[in-house]
Structure formats: C-alpha cells, structure tokens
Design a protein around this motif. Structure first.
Motif, PDB file in Angstrom:
ATOM      1  N   SER A 186     -11.169 -16.266 -17.832  1.00 60.00           N
ATOM      2  CA  SER A 186     -11.490 -16.964 -16.585  1.00 60.00           C
ATOM      3  C   SER A 186     -11.868 -18.410 -16.875  1.00 60.00           C
ATOM      4  O   SER A 186     -12.207 -18.771 -18.002  1.00 60.00           O
ATOM      5  N   VAL A 187     -11.837 -19.207 -15.817  1.00 56.74           N
ATOM      6  CA  VAL A 187     -12.233 -20.610 -15.881  1.00 56.74           C
ATOM      7  C   VAL A 187     -12.796 -20.989 -14.512  1.00 56.74           C
ATOM      8  O   VAL A 187     -12.313 -20.521 -13.483  1.00 56.74           O
ATOM      9  N   THR A 188     -13.841 -21.809 -14.514  1.00 54.61           N
ATOM     10  CA  THR A 188     -14.373 -22.349 -13.268  1.00 54.61           C
ATOM     11  C   THR A 188     -13.959 -23.808 -13.201  1.00 54.61           C
ATOM     12  O   THR A 188     -14.194 -24.576 -14.140  1.00 54.61           O
ATOM     13  N   ILE A 189     -13.321 -24.155 -12.102  1.00 54.94           N
ATOM     14  CA  ILE A 189     -12.786 -25.503 -11.882  1.00 54.94           C
ATOM     15  C   ILE A 189     -13.654 -26.208 -10.843  1.00 54.94           C
ATOM     16  O   ILE A 189     -13.940 -25.639  -9.790  1.00 54.94           O
ATOM     17  N   ARG A 190     -14.065 -27.450 -11.125  1.00 59.59           N
ATOM     18  CA  ARG A 190     -14.785 -28.260 -10.141  1.00 59.59           C
ATOM     19  C   ARG A 190     -13.939 -29.482  -9.820  1.00 59.59           C
ATOM     20  O   ARG A 190     -13.564 -30.246 -10.710  1.00 59.59           O
ATOM     21  N   ASP A 191     -13.625 -29.661  -8.528  1.00 61.15           N
ATOM     22  CA  ASP A 191     -12.821 -30.822  -8.136  1.00 61.15           C
ATOM     23  C   ASP A 191     -13.720 -32.032  -7.893  1.00 61.15           C
ATOM     24  O   ASP A 191     -14.947 -31.953  -8.021  1.00 61.15           O
ATOM     25  N   ASP A 192     -13.115 -33.159  -7.541  1.00 59.41           N
ATOM     26  CA  ASP A 192     -13.872 -34.394  -7.349  1.00 59.41           C
ATOM     27  C   ASP A 192     -14.778 -34.368  -6.123  1.00 59.41           C
ATOM     28  O   ASP A 192     -15.641 -35.233  -5.973  1.00 59.41           O
ATOM     29  N   ASN A 193     -14.625 -33.375  -5.243  1.00 60.93           N
ATOM     30  CA  ASN A 193     -15.516 -33.209  -4.091  1.00 60.93           C
ATOM     31  C   ASN A 193     -16.693 -32.303  -4.423  1.00 60.93           C
ATOM     32  O   ASN A 193     -17.498 -31.986  -3.552  1.00 60.93           O
ATOM     33  N   GLY A 194     -16.765 -31.824  -5.673  1.00 61.92           N
ATOM     34  CA  GLY A 194     -17.845 -30.952  -6.094  1.00 61.92           C
ATOM     35  C   GLY A 194     -17.622 -29.484  -5.772  1.00 61.92           C
ATOM     36  O   GLY A 194     -18.491 -28.653  -6.005  1.00 61.92           O
ATOM     37  N   VAL A 195     -16.447 -29.147  -5.247  1.00 58.93           N
ATOM     38  CA  VAL A 195     -16.126 -27.760  -4.908  1.00 58.93           C
ATOM     39  C   VAL A 195     -15.733 -27.026  -6.177  1.00 58.93           C
ATOM     40  O   VAL A 195     -14.881 -27.479  -6.929  1.00 58.93           O
ATOM     41  N   GLU A 196     -16.397 -25.870  -6.412  1.00 58.93           N
ATOM     42  CA  GLU A 196     -16.088 -25.049  -7.582  1.00 58.93           C
ATOM     43  C   GLU A 196     -15.342 -23.795  -7.165  1.00 58.93           C
ATOM     44  O   GLU A 196     -15.653 -23.195  -6.146  1.00 58.93           O
ATOM     45  N   ARG A 197     -14.363 -23.435  -7.986  1.00 53.57           N
ATOM     46  CA  ARG A 197     -13.601 -22.204  -7.796  1.00 53.57           C
ATOM     47  C   ARG A 197     -13.430 -21.551  -9.156  1.00 53.57           C
ATOM     48  O   ARG A 197     -13.124 -22.234 -10.135  1.00 53.57           O
ATOM     49  N   THR A 198     -13.608 -20.250  -9.191  1.00 48.30           N
ATOM     50  CA  THR A 198     -13.378 -19.521 -10.439  1.00 48.30           C
ATOM     51  C   THR A 198     -12.023 -18.837 -10.367  1.00 48.30           C
ATOM     52  O   THR A 198     -11.715 -18.155  -9.384  1.00 48.30           O
ATOM     53  N   LEU A 199     -11.225 -19.061 -11.380  1.00 47.33           N
ATOM     54  CA  LEU A 199      -9.911 -18.439 -11.488  1.00 47.33           C
ATOM     55  C   LEU A 199      -9.983 -17.351 -12.549  1.00 47.33           C
ATOM     56  O   LEU A 199     -10.492 -17.589 -13.656  1.00 47.33           O
ATOM     57  N   VAL A 200      -9.483 -16.168 -12.212  1.00 45.93           N
ATOM     58  CA  VAL A 200      -9.440 -15.035 -13.139  1.00 45.93           C
ATOM     59  C   VAL A 200      -7.996 -14.572 -13.256  1.00 45.93           C
ATOM     60  O   VAL A 200      -7.119 -15.048 -12.515  1.00 45.93           O
ATOM     61  N   ALA A 201      -7.749 -13.636 -14.158  1.00 47.92           N
ATOM     62  CA  ALA A 201      -6.393 -13.124 -14.367  1.00 47.92           C
ATOM     63  C   ALA A 201      -5.757 -12.748 -13.031  1.00 47.92           C
ATOM     64  O   ALA A 201      -6.362 -12.050 -12.218  1.00 47.92           O
ATOM     65  N   GLY A 202      -4.546 -13.270 -12.813  1.00 46.23           N
ATOM     66  CA  GLY A 202      -3.811 -13.026 -11.572  1.00 46.23           C
ATOM     67  C   GLY A 202      -3.932 -14.160 -10.566  1.00 46.23           C
ATOM     68  O   GLY A 202      -3.170 -14.214  -9.608  1.00 46.23           O
ATOM     69  N   ASP A 203      -4.881 -15.081 -10.763  1.00 44.03           N
ATOM     70  CA  ASP A 203      -5.042 -16.222  -9.856  1.00 44.03           C
ATOM     71  C   ASP A 203      -4.149 -17.376 -10.301  1.00 44.03           C
ATOM     72  O   ASP A 203      -3.802 -17.493 -11.474  1.00 44.03           O
ATOM     73  N   HIS A 204      -3.815 -18.236  -9.346  1.00 43.79           N
ATOM     74  CA  HIS A 204      -3.047 -19.435  -9.683  1.00 43.79           C
ATOM     75  C   HIS A 204      -3.573 -20.619  -8.886  1.00 43.79           C
ATOM     76  O   HIS A 204      -4.247 -20.445  -7.874  1.00 43.79           O
ATOM     77  N   ALA A 205      -3.271 -21.813  -9.366  1.00 40.53           N
ATOM     78  CA  ALA A 205      -3.716 -23.046  -8.712  1.00 40.53           C
ATOM     79  C   ALA A 205      -2.700 -24.148  -8.991  1.00 40.53           C
ATOM     80  O   ALA A 205      -2.006 -24.121 -10.009  1.00 40.53           O
ATOM     81  N   LEU A 206      -2.650 -25.104  -8.076  1.00 43.38           N
ATOM     82  CA  LEU A 206      -1.778 -26.271  -8.217  1.00 43.38           C
ATOM     83  C   LEU A 206      -2.647 -27.510  -8.349  1.00 43.38           C
ATOM     84  O   LEU A 206      -3.550 -27.731  -7.543  1.00 43.38           O
ATOM     85  N   PHE A 207      -2.372 -28.307  -9.370  1.00 45.37           N
ATOM     86  CA  PHE A 207      -3.035 -29.585  -9.585  1.00 45.37           C
ATOM     87  C   PHE A 207      -1.970 -30.665  -9.455  1.00 45.37           C
ATOM     88  O   PHE A 207      -1.021 -30.702 -10.241  1.00 45.37           O
ATOM     89  N   ARG A 208      -2.112 -31.513  -8.471  1.00 44.76           N
ATOM     90  CA  ARG A 208      -1.131 -32.584  -8.242  1.00 44.76           C
ATOM     91  C   ARG A 208      -1.324 -33.718  -9.244  1.00 44.76           C
ATOM     92  O   ARG A 208      -2.444 -33.999  -9.680  1.00 44.76           O
ATOM     93  N   ALA A 209      -0.230 -34.386  -9.563  1.00 45.84           N
ATOM     94  CA  ALA A 209      -0.291 -35.567 -10.429  1.00 45.84           C
ATOM     95  C   ALA A 209      -1.273 -36.558  -9.824  1.00 45.84           C
ATOM     96  O   ALA A 209      -1.290 -36.777  -8.618  1.00 45.84           O
TER      97      ALA A 209
END
Length: 146
Positions: free
Chosen positions: A72-95
């Motif tokens: 797993s990994v916890t991601i924090r964006d520039d707005n301070g929002v945190e999301r934890t991704l675990v096996a089976g989750d996906h996310a898109l990070f734009r250039a």
C-alpha cells in the motif's frame, strides 16, 4: 512475422531506480523497476516498480496511471487530500502534477506512462481515424480506439 511479442517464462531483470535524493522527505526508500514494454514511437511505456518504506515527493512530467499489485501507499496531493491505495486500486497522475508518497512497508505497482498529446494534434488524429473508418481503411479495432 507476428505483431505480438510474447515474453512467457523469461527472467525479469529488476534494476535499481533510485528516487532523486532531494525528493526524499523521510527514511531511505529503495526502489527498483523493469521495463515491460514501450510503444514504437516511444510515447508510451509500461513499467513494474516497487519501493520499500519511506516518504518522498514525486513530480510527474508525463501522464502516469498506476495499478497497485501488492502492499500500500498513501498519496497526498497539493490540496492536502490523502488517499491510501492498496492492491487492486489505481490512480491517474497527470503530467505537471505533484504528490507526496508515504510507503509504510512496501508497495509494488505497474505503471502505464504516456506522453500527453496536445489538444489540437489530438483533434487531427481523431479526424484522421474517423475518416479511415468511414473509408474502411485499416483494421476496425485499431481505428476505433481514438
């Protein structure tokens, strides 16, 4: 000659892929990757990537879609929002985006990287594909993707 490349049973060659030391916030994360595939025009890539515990910045200069395979990994964006991704989750990070990654133990992902195409050029590509479909030029499946 076939357009399909099969790699069944081949030994995977992981290689060190260190994080930029200036990006590391906490710990000493160790990362590895291996190239799974790349497009002929080198605008798209697929990588396997893994990482041990640590906290670090990540700056995206290319669109990246990740699919978590293990850990797993916890991601924090520039707005301070945190999301934890675990096996089976996906996310898109734009250039052009940025995120802080916190890996508590370990994470393994598959990453699909794609160089974004400027909108005017994408409009032209879609128009050409539509014209090709209308004229029945080329494979229907490939022409219908855009």
């Amino acid at each position: 000659m076939s357009d399909v490349e099969l790699f069944k049973g081949e030994q995977v060659q992981w290689r060190p892929a260190p994080i930029n030391p200036a990006w590391v916030i906490e710990g000493a994360p160790e990362t590895r990757n291996f190239l799974v595939s790349q497009s002929l025009d080198r605008s798209s890539y697929t990588f396997m990537w893994d990482c041990t515990a640590g906290v670090f910045n990540w700056y995206y200069d290319i669109d990246e879609t990740v699919y978590i395979l293990e850990g797993s990994v916890t991601i924090r964006d520039d707005n301070g929002v945190e999301r934890t991704l675990v096996a089976g989750d996906h996310a898109l990070f734009r250039a052009g985006s940025h995120a802080v990654w916190r890996v508590d133990k370990y994470v393994r992902k598959v990453a699909f990287l794609r160089q974004p195409v400027p909108q005017p050029l994408m409009f032209a590509v879609r128009a050409i594909r539509k014209l090709a479909r209308m004229m029945n030029l080329g494979p229907a499946t490939a022409a219908s993707w855009g």
